[in-house]
Design a protein around this motif. Structure first.
Motif, PDB file in Angstrom:
ATOM      1  N   CYS A  96     -44.078  51.317  13.383  1.00 28.43           N
ATOM      2  CA  CYS A  96     -42.873  51.253  14.209  1.00 28.43           C
ATOM      3  C   CYS A  96     -41.940  50.153  13.741  1.00 28.43           C
ATOM      4  O   CYS A  96     -42.373  49.030  13.492  1.00 28.43           O
ATOM      5  CB  CYS A  96     -43.238  50.984  15.666  1.00 28.43           C
ATOM      6  N   VAL A 135     -49.680  55.098  12.074  1.00 26.69           N
ATOM      7  CA  VAL A 135     -48.408  55.044  12.790  1.00 26.69           C
ATOM      8  C   VAL A 135     -47.784  53.687  12.497  1.00 26.69           C
ATOM      9  O   VAL A 135     -48.482  52.668  12.484  1.00 26.69           O
ATOM     10  CB  VAL A 135     -48.606  55.197  14.317  1.00 26.69           C
ATOM     11  N   THR A 138     -39.794  55.270  14.305  1.00 28.83           N
ATOM     12  CA  THR A 138     -41.241  55.417  14.197  1.00 28.83           C
ATOM     13  C   THR A 138     -41.565  56.284  12.991  1.00 28.83           C
ATOM     14  O   THR A 138     -40.830  57.210  12.670  1.00 28.83           O
ATOM     15  CB  THR A 138     -41.804  56.079  15.478  1.00 28.83           C
ATOM     16  N   THR A 193     -40.773  60.974  10.425  1.00 25.37           N
ATOM     17  CA  THR A 193     -40.020  59.862  11.005  1.00 25.37           C
ATOM     18  C   THR A 193     -39.133  60.383  12.129  1.00 25.37           C
ATOM     19  O   THR A 193     -38.775  61.562  12.163  1.00 25.37           O
ATOM     20  CB  THR A 193     -39.120  59.157   9.967  1.00 25.37           C
TER      21      THR A 193
END
Length: 97
Positions: free
Chosen positions: A23, A21, A28, A39
């Motif tokens: 950010c 993951v 994200t 996304t």
């Protein structure tokens, strides 16, 4: 909307595992098993990689990376990058320094 407690924002189906993951300031990215990249969030700078400058509240597949064998992802303030298994780096959004 701001949350003061953890909530589930993505639950994969059919046993697909999340590998990473990343950010950015308002977006994200998720790298799934099988090199699929998702996304969501603000897309005003193209940082979602979806071919438009729209924002999306739910995860969407970055179809242009579907055959790229992505092994790592990174998100900056308004930009995104991915590394392929062949050593290629691709970038999109506002990737200026």
């Amino acid at each position: 909307k701001a949350q003061d407690r953890p909530i589930v924002v993505l639950q994969t189906q059919f046993g697909t595992r999340i590998h990473q993951v990343a950010c950015g300031a308002s977006h994200t990215m998720v790298l799934l098993e099988g090199s699929q990249v998702l996304t969501w969030g603000e897309g005003l700078h193209g940082q979602l990689g979806l071919g438009a400058l729209n924002s999306w509240p739910q995860p969407r597949v970055v179809k242009s990376l579907s055959k790229a064998n992505i092994v790592h992802i990174a998100a900056a303030q308004n930009g995104s990058m991915a590394l392929s298994g062949q050593g290629r780096v691709v970038a999109w959004g506002d990737n200026t320094a």
